[in-house]
Design a protein around this motif. Structure first.
Motif, PDB file in Angstrom:
ATOM      1  N   MET A 512      35.712  57.498  77.693  1.00 28.71           N
ATOM      2  CA  MET A 512      36.074  59.085  77.849  1.00 28.71           C
ATOM      3  C   MET A 512      37.661  59.034  78.519  1.00 28.71           C
ATOM      4  O   MET A 512      38.320  60.071  78.798  1.00 28.71           O
ATOM      5  CB  MET A 512      34.913  59.600  79.059  1.00 28.71           C
ATOM      6  CG  MET A 512      33.942  59.559  77.835  1.00 28.71           C
ATOM      7  SD  MET A 512      33.687  61.297  77.511  1.00 28.71           S
ATOM      8  CE  MET A 512      33.114  60.653  76.254  1.00 28.71           C
ATOM      9  N   LEU A 513      37.435  57.413  78.936  1.00 23.14           N
ATOM     10  CA  LEU A 513      38.845  57.924  80.244  1.00 23.14           C
ATOM     11  C   LEU A 513      39.961  57.510  78.957  1.00 23.14           C
ATOM     12  O   LEU A 513      40.820  57.875  79.058  1.00 23.14           O
ATOM     13  CB  LEU A 513      38.538  56.311  80.549  1.00 23.14           C
ATOM     14  CG  LEU A 513      37.870  56.367  82.225  1.00 23.14           C
ATOM     15  CD1 LEU A 513      37.944  54.964  82.391  1.00 23.14           C
ATOM     16  CD2 LEU A 513      38.611  56.872  83.381  1.00 23.14           C
ATOM     17  N   ASN A 514      39.936  56.904  78.433  1.00 21.49           N
ATOM     18  CA  ASN A 514      40.826  57.091  77.027  1.00 21.49           C
ATOM     19  C   ASN A 514      41.639  58.367  76.306  1.00 21.49           C
ATOM     20  O   ASN A 514      41.799  58.846  75.848  1.00 21.49           O
ATOM     21  CB  ASN A 514      40.761  56.251  75.527  1.00 21.49           C
ATOM     22  CG  ASN A 514      40.678  54.267  76.084  1.00 21.49           C
ATOM     23  OD1 ASN A 514      42.206  54.410  76.891  1.00 21.49           O
ATOM     24  ND2 ASN A 514      39.364  53.592  76.059  1.00 21.49           N
ATOM     25  N   ASN A 515      39.811  58.686  75.956  1.00 20.16           N
ATOM     26  CA  ASN A 515      39.783  60.435  75.810  1.00 20.16           C
ATOM     27  C   ASN A 515      41.163  61.499  76.843  1.00 20.16           C
ATOM     28  O   ASN A 515      41.595  62.234  77.059  1.00 20.16           O
ATOM     29  CB  ASN A 515      39.156  61.064  75.932  1.00 20.16           C
ATOM     30  CG  ASN A 515      38.013  60.958  74.639  1.00 20.16           C
ATOM     31  OD1 ASN A 515      38.492  60.643  73.779  1.00 20.16           O
ATOM     32  ND2 ASN A 515      36.554  61.072  74.473  1.00 20.16           N
ATOM     33  N   ALA A 516      40.684  61.332  77.921  1.00 21.72           N
ATOM     34  CA  ALA A 516      41.771  61.394  79.373  1.00 21.72           C
ATOM     35  C   ALA A 516      43.233  61.680  79.420  1.00 21.72           C
ATOM     36  O   ALA A 516      44.029  61.715  79.251  1.00 21.72           O
ATOM     37  CB  ALA A 516      41.132  61.127  81.074  1.00 21.72           C
ATOM     38  N   LEU A 517      43.885  60.074  78.850  1.00 22.88           N
ATOM     39  CA  LEU A 517      44.945  59.488  78.789  1.00 22.88           C
ATOM     40  C   LEU A 517      45.252  60.163  77.491  1.00 22.88           C
ATOM     41  O   LEU A 517      46.381  60.034  77.396  1.00 22.88           O
ATOM     42  CB  LEU A 517      44.848  57.669  79.043  1.00 22.88           C
ATOM     43  CG  LEU A 517      44.167  57.331  79.719  1.00 22.88           C
ATOM     44  CD1 LEU A 517      43.961  56.290  79.630  1.00 22.88           C
ATOM     45  CD2 LEU A 517      45.457  57.532  81.365  1.00 22.88           C
ATOM     46  N   LYS A 518      44.044  60.210  76.670  1.00 27.01           N
ATOM     47  CA  LYS A 518      45.043  61.407  75.597  1.00 27.01           C
ATOM     48  C   LYS A 518      45.912  62.497  75.756  1.00 27.01           C
ATOM     49  O   LYS A 518      47.223  62.501  75.254  1.00 27.01           O
ATOM     50  CB  LYS A 518      44.075  61.481  74.130  1.00 27.01           C
ATOM     51  CG  LYS A 518      43.673  60.251  73.824  1.00 27.01           C
ATOM     52  CD  LYS A 518      42.389  60.633  72.343  1.00 27.01           C
ATOM     53  CE  LYS A 518      41.398  59.463  71.864  1.00 27.01           C
ATOM     54  NZ  LYS A 518      40.916  59.901  71.239  1.00 27.01           N
ATOM     55  N   PHE A 519      45.374  62.908  76.163  1.00 26.16           N
ATOM     56  CA  PHE A 519      46.230  64.313  77.166  1.00 26.16           C
ATOM     57  C   PHE A 519      47.218  63.936  78.056  1.00 26.16           C
ATOM     58  O   PHE A 519      48.022  65.029  78.279  1.00 26.16           O
ATOM     59  CB  PHE A 519      45.180  65.332  77.266  1.00 26.16           C
ATOM     60  CG  PHE A 519      43.797  66.265  76.385  1.00 26.16           C
ATOM     61  CD1 PHE A 519      44.774  66.146  75.235  1.00 26.16           C
ATOM     62  CD2 PHE A 519      42.516  65.002  76.413  1.00 26.16           C
ATOM     63  CE1 PHE A 519      43.793  66.991  74.429  1.00 26.16           C
ATOM     64  CE2 PHE A 519      41.859  65.527  75.344  1.00 26.16           C
ATOM     65  CZ  PHE A 519      42.596  66.006  74.100  1.00 26.16           C
ATOM     66  N   THR A 520      46.966  63.028  79.446  1.00 28.57           N
ATOM     67  CA  THR A 520      47.790  62.943  80.390  1.00 28.57           C
ATOM     68  C   THR A 520      48.514  61.206  80.292  1.00 28.57           C
ATOM     69  O   THR A 520      47.459  60.594  81.395  1.00 28.57           O
ATOM     70  CB  THR A 520      47.126  63.195  81.335  1.00 28.57           C
ATOM     71  OG1 THR A 520      45.692  62.510  81.590  1.00 28.57           O
ATOM     72  CG2 THR A 520      46.790  64.108  82.006  1.00 28.57           C
ATOM     73  N   PRO A 521      49.040  60.618  79.470  1.00 25.35           N
ATOM     74  CA  PRO A 521      48.975  59.913  79.615  1.00 25.35           C
ATOM     75  C   PRO A 521      49.284  58.879  80.885  1.00 25.35           C
ATOM     76  O   PRO A 521      49.200  57.920  80.966  1.00 25.35           O
ATOM     77  CB  PRO A 521      50.113  59.394  78.147  1.00 25.35           C
ATOM     78  CG  PRO A 521      50.186  60.151  77.781  1.00 25.35           C
ATOM     79  CD  PRO A 521      49.828  61.291  78.556  1.00 25.35           C
ATOM     80  N   GLU A 522      50.218  59.378  81.344  1.00 19.59           N
ATOM     81  CA  GLU A 522      50.637  58.945  82.921  1.00 19.59           C
ATOM     82  C   GLU A 522      50.018  59.643  83.962  1.00 19.59           C
ATOM     83  O   GLU A 522      50.163  60.230  85.007  1.00 19.59           O
ATOM     84  CB  GLU A 522      52.155  59.682  83.124  1.00 19.59           C
ATOM     85  CG  GLU A 522      53.148  58.891  82.024  1.00 19.59           C
ATOM     86  CD  GLU A 522      54.890  59.314  82.000  1.00 19.59           C
ATOM     87  OE1 GLU A 522      55.763  59.020  83.594  1.00 19.59           O
ATOM     88  OE2 GLU A 522      55.395  60.058  81.540  1.00 19.59           O
ATOM     89  N   ASN A 523      48.860  59.236  83.775  1.00 19.57           N
ATOM     90  CA  ASN A 523      47.890  59.212  84.384  1.00 19.57           C
ATOM     91  C   ASN A 523      47.156  57.947  85.680  1.00 19.57           C
ATOM     92  O   ASN A 523      46.445  57.283  85.449  1.00 19.57           O
ATOM     93  CB  ASN A 523      46.488  60.218  83.809  1.00 19.57           C
ATOM     94  CG  ASN A 523      45.732  60.670  84.994  1.00 19.57           C
ATOM     95  OD1 ASN A 523      44.928  60.319  86.132  1.00 19.57           O
ATOM     96  ND2 ASN A 523      44.392  61.145  83.963  1.00 19.57           N
ATOM     97  N   GLU A 524      47.549  57.510  86.486  1.00 22.98           N
ATOM     98  CA  GLU A 524      47.377  56.520  87.079  1.00 22.98           C
ATOM     99  C   GLU A 524      45.586  56.557  87.814  1.00 22.98           C
ATOM    100  O   GLU A 524      45.240  55.435  87.307  1.00 22.98           O
ATOM    101  CB  GLU A 524      47.633  56.609  88.825  1.00 22.98           C
ATOM    102  CG  GLU A 524      47.816  55.496  89.430  1.00 22.98           C
ATOM    103  CD  GLU A 524      47.348  55.658  90.439  1.00 22.98           C
ATOM    104  OE1 GLU A 524      46.432  54.437  90.993  1.00 22.98           O
ATOM    105  OE2 GLU A 524      46.618  56.138  90.946  1.00 22.98           O
ATOM    106  N   PRO A 525      44.563  57.561  88.376  1.00 16.79           N
ATOM    107  CA  PRO A 525      43.475  57.078  88.996  1.00 16.79           C
ATOM    108  C   PRO A 525      43.016  56.935  87.553  1.00 16.79           C
ATOM    109  O   PRO A 525      42.040  56.516  87.175  1.00 16.79           O
ATOM    110  CB  PRO A 525      42.947  59.554  89.301  1.00 16.79           C
ATOM    111  CG  PRO A 525      45.053  59.562  89.554  1.00 16.79           C
ATOM    112  CD  PRO A 525      45.650  59.067  88.659  1.00 16.79           C
TER     113      PRO A 525
END
Length: 727
Positions: A512-525
Motif C-alpha cells: 500500500m505504501l508503494n502504491n501511495a509513492l507511485k502517485f507521490t514519489p516525493e512523499n516524506e510520511p
C-alpha cells in the motif's frame, strides 16, 4: 423565483384556446400567492413567471402554496381537462437593478434551478435551504452539487415536493445522473485519439513527470510581505488554507501541503501584502520539473473585499489548472465563512494558534480570538468549530471530562449553524470516541464521509472506529471502498497501510505504501513509514534507502536518525555514522542521538576515543535533563548505554535499575534493558526481559539483527523463547 408550466408547448399544440385559458388561471393562482407572501412579479414571459421576495422563507412558502393550489385546481377540474402543473426554482442573492429589471448571476441561478425540479416541485439552492430548513415541514430531497448552464462552479440543490417524494421521483433523478455520465463519456476513444495526435509532443514530457497523471498540485504557504513583520503571518496562512480548501473541490485534482512533507509536479506559491486598507495577492503556478512557469498574476482590492478577492483568485487558478490537466472547469464553490471581515480576521488569528504546538497557552489564545470573532458574527459556524477543537486539545493535555463536554457544546452549536462541514462531524466523532461511544463516533463519521467522500482522513477515522469495535471486515471494506472510489489518491493507500500494519499484515502494508509513492514519489510520511515497516520485516537496506529519500525531501533529526538506524542494522556502519552525524548537527542537545552516533562509531576500527567523546557528552546532557525532570526514565536509559560503552559497568547497571523503577511498562526500555544485560553477560536477567518483549509483540527482526545481542543468541535458552515465532 422562476416558474414554468410543465409541457406548455405540447398543450398549446393540442388546444391553443384551452391552454390560453389555463395560463390565465395559472397566473391568477401565482399572483394571489406571490402577493400574499409579500412578493413582487418582475416579469411574465409566456408561461414563465419571474418574481422576487424580501426573504427566502416567503418565497418558499409562496411556492408551496402555489403547488397546493394547483393540485386542488386539477382535482376540481373536469376529467377531460389536462392537468396544470408547474416547476419552480428559487435562489437567494444580490442583484443589479435597472429600472424595473433585475440582473446578475443570482438571477440566472434561480432560472437554471427551475428546470431541475420535477412537476409539482420546488428546486431551491443551498443558501435558501439553510435559511428555511427549520421553518418548513415538507418532503425534501438532497440533489447534491449541480452543474448549471453558463454558471461557473456547482450549486448544491434541494427538491421540495408537497405531494411527496415518491419512488418515481427518486428514479427520475437517478436516471438523470446516469444520463449525464453517459453524455460525459460519449465517444471516449475518438476524443482520446484526437487529443493524443493533436498534443502528443506536449503530453509525452508530462508522462515522464512522476505523479503527473494523478493531477497533484502542491500549494505552498503564501508569503507575508506586510510591513508589520511576522505579526500578520496568520493572515497569509489563513488565505493559503482557504485556497487549498476551495481548490480541493475541483474534481480529479488533489491538493498537497509541502509543509507536511509531500511534493507535487505542479507548485503554486504566492504572496500577500496589505498597506492600509489596500490588499494585493500575487501568485505563480509552475511545473517543478525544469521550473517552467504555467501562469501568474496579481489581484488588487480593498481589505473589506477579501472574500471577493479570494473567490477571484480561486477562479483564476482553477481555470489554469483545468487547462493544464485537461479537465472541464467548474468554478469551486465559495467557502461559507462569514460576511463580517473583522470576524474573519479574528478567526484567522485563532486558527494560527491552533496550528502552533499543543499547549494550554496556545489553545487559550485560540479560544480568545475565536470568541472575539463570534462577538462580531454570532452565527460564524467555523469559529464555534475552532473553539470546539481548542477545548478538545486541552482535554487531550489534561483528560478533564468537563473540557470534553465544553468541546462538544461548541461543536453542536457549529453543526446547528452549518451542517455541511465534514470537519465538524469529524470533531464530534473524536469527542465520542474519547468517551468510548464508538457507535456514535462512527455515525458522525458516516455523515462526514457522505458530505465529502474525498476526505480520506475522515474515512480513515471511520475505519478506525470500526477497528475499535472489533468490526475488522467493516473497517477493511471502508478502506477498500475509498481506494476504489479514488484510485489515484495517495492518502487512501497511506491510511490503509497504517491499518494493515496495526493488525500485523506488514507485507500488505508495504504494498500500500508503494502504491501511495507511485502517485507521490516525493512523499516524506509515506517513505518514513515504508522505512519503519521494512525494519519490522528485517529488510534493513530497503529501510535505509526509504529513510534516506525521506530526509532528502524533509531534512530532520528524527529522519536522519531513522536512516542511521536502518544502515546500522544493515551492517553499513560508515553510512550509519554519516546519518547519525547529520541528526546530531540538527539537534545538538539531544543525548539520544549522541548515543546512537557513538554506537555506530563502535563498529568502526580505531574509533574508541570518538565513542567516549560522544558518550560523555550524552551522559552530561542526560544528567542536566534529570535535574529538570527527576522522574523521567529516558535519561537513565541512555546513561546506562553511555556508561556501558565506556566500560563503567556498575554505573550502567545502576541507571538501568533506576530507569526500570520509573517506567515499568515501556516497551522501548525493555529492548534497551535486553541490550545492556546482554553486554553485561547477565543472561538470566536478559531472558526475563526477552520473554516480556516476545509476549508484547516486539519485532523479532530487531532482536535477531542487533549486533549487541550476539552473545545472548548463542545461549541455549534463547531458542526456547523465540522458537516458532516468525519474523
Amino acid at each position: 423565483m422562476f416558474t414554468d408550466i410543465v409541457g406548455y408547448s405540447r398543450l398549446m399544440g393540442q388546444n391553443e384556446n384551452q391552454t390560453i385559458g389555463l395560463v390565465g388561471e395559472y397566473r391568477r393562482i401565482l399572483l394571489t400567492r406571490i402577493e400574499e407572501f409579500e412578493g413582487h412579479v418582475i416579469e411574465f414571459i409566456g408561461d414563465a413567471v419571474f418574481a422576487r421576495f424580501d426573504a427566502p422563507l416567503s418565497a418558499v412558502n409562496a411556492g408551496i402554496a402555489i403547488q397546493n393550489d394547483l393540485q386542488a385546481f386539477n382535482e376540481n377540474s373536469e376529467s377531460h381537462m389536462p392537468a396544470l402543473r408547474t416547476r419552480i426554482g428559487i435562489h437567494s442573492g444580490e442583484v443589479t437593478q435597472k429600472d424595473e429589471a433585475l440582473f446578475g448571476d443570482d438571477v440566472n441561478i434561480a432560472a437554471r434551478l427551475e428546470p431541475l425540479a420535477v412537476a409539482d416541485g420546488l428546486c431551491i439552492s443551498e443558501c435558501v435551504y439553510r435559511a428555511v430548513k427549520s421553518e418548513i415541514n415538507q418532503p425534501i430531497k438532497k440533489l447534491g452539487p449541480q452543474s448549471l448552464k453558463n454558471i461557473e462552479g456547482k450549486i448544491r440543490a434541494y427538491l421540495i415536493r408537497p405531494n411527496g417524494i415518491t419512488k418515481r421521483t427518486h428514479l427520475h433523478y437517478a436516471l438523470r445522473t446516469f444520463q449525464q455520465k453517459i453524455t460525459a463519456f460519449r465517444y471516449p476513444l475518438a476524443v482520446a485519439l484526437i487529443c493524443l495526435i493533436a498534443s502528443g509532443f506536449y503530453l509525452v514530457p508530462r508522462w515522464l513527470v512522476p505523479g503527473y497523471t494523478a493531477n497533484y498540485v502542491e500549494i505552498a504557504d503564501f508569503k507575508n510581505l506586510m510591513s508589520d513583520g511576522a505579526k500578520s503571518d496568520y493572515f497569509s496562512a489563513g488565505i493559503t488554507e482557504a485556497l487549498r480548501s476551495q481548490l480541493a473541490d475541483m474534481e480529479d485534482v488533489y491538493i498537497l501541503d509541502p509543509a507536511k512533507g509531500v511534493r507535487g509536479p505542479i507548485r503554486l506559491e504566492g504572496s500577500i501584502q496589505k498597506v492600509g486598507d489596500s490588499l494585493r495577492i500575487a501568485y505563480r503556478l509552475f511545473r517543478r520539473k525544469d521550473n517552467v512557469q504555467i501562469a501568474g498574476g496579481k489581484l488588487d482590492g480593498a481589505y473589506k473585499d477579501i472574500f471577493i478577492l479570494q473567490d477571484r483568485l480561486v477562479a483564476e487558478i482553477g481555470q489554469y489548472l483545468a487547462k493544464e490537466f485537461q479537465l472541464k472547469f467548474f468554478r469551486p464553490a465559495a467557502l461559507k465563512l462569514t460576511s463580517d471581515v473583522t470576524a474573519y480576521d479574528y478567526y484567522l488569528k485563532g486558527m494560527e494558534f491552533l496550528r502552533l504546538p499543543e499547549t494550554h497557552a496556545n489553545y487559550d489564545a485560540a479560544i480568545k480570538y475565536m470568541t472575539t470573532a463570534l462577538v462580531h458574527d454570532e452565527k460564524f459556524a467555523l469559529a464555534n468549530a475552532g473553539i470546539c477543537r481548542a477545548y478538545r486539545g486541552k482535554y487531550k493535555l489534561t483528560q478533564k471530562v468537563e473540557l470534553l463536554e465544553k468541546a462538544e457544546e461548541y461543536c453542536l452549536v457549529a453543526l446547528e449553524q452549518d451542517d455541511g462541514q465534514a470537519e465538524i462531524y469529524v470533531s464530534l466523532s473524536l469527542i465520542q470516541e474519547a468517551r468510548g461511544h464508538y457507535d456514535t463516533a462512527a455515525d458522525y463519521l458516516i455523515n462526514a464521509v457522505s458530505l465529502d467522500g474525498g476526505n480520506v482522513e475522515a474515512v480513515a477515522f471511520l475505519a478506525g472506529a470500526y477497528h475499535s469495535q472489533n468490526k475488522l471486515k467493516l473497517a477493511e471494506a471502508t478502506f477498500q471502498n475509498v481506494i476504489e472510489s479514488y484510485p489515484m489518491h495517495w492518502r487512501g493507500y497511506y491510511e490503509y497501510s497504517y491499518y494493515l500494519a496495526s493488525i500485523g499484515r506488514l507485507d500488505e502494508s508495504i504494498v500500500m505504501l508503494n502504491n501511495a509513492l507511485k502517485f507521490t514519489p516525493e512523499n516524506e510520511p509515506a517513505l518514513s513509514n515504508l522505512g519503519i515497516t521494512y525494519s519490522y520485516v528485517g529488510e534493513y537496506e530497503l529501510a535505509a534507502k526509504a529513510f534516506s529519500k525521506a530526509v532528502n525531501i524533509a531534512p530532520s533529526a528524527v529522519g536522519y536518525s531513522n536512516a542511521g538506524t536502518g544502515y546500522y542494522y544493515a551492517g553499513d556502519y560508515e553510512s550509519a555514522v554519516e546519518a547519525f552525524s547529520s541528526a546530531v548537527r540538527l539537534a545538538p542537545q539531544d543525548y539520544r542521538l549522541m548515543i546512537n552516533l557513538a554506537e555506530a562509531f563502535r563498529k568502526i576500527p580505531r574509533s574508541q576515543k570518538v565513542v567516549e567523546k560522544w558518550c560523555r557528552s550524552a551522559i552530561s546532557l542526560a544528567s542536566a535533563s534529570l535535574k529538570l525532570n527527576p522522574k523521567s526514565s529516558e535519561p537513565h536509559q541512555f546513561m546506562a548505554l553511555g556508561y556501558i560503552h565506556i566500560g563503567l559497568f556498575e554505573l550502567a547497571e545502576k541507571h538501568l535499575v533506576l530507569a526500570n523503577e520509573l517506567s515499568e511498562n515501556d516497551i522501548d526500555l525493555f529492548f534497551i534493558s535486553l541490550r545492556v544485560w546482554s553486554l553485561l553477560e547477565k543472561y538470566e536477567n536478559a531472558f526475563g526481559v526477552l520473554t516480556r518483549l516476545v509476549k508484547n509483540g516486539y519485532p523479532l527482526s530487531l532482536i535477531k539483527s542487533d549486533p549487541d545481542l550476539e552473545g545472548l543468541r548463542q545461549q541455549p535458552d534463547y531458542m526456547l523463547i523465540v522458537e516458532g515465532v516468525p519474523l
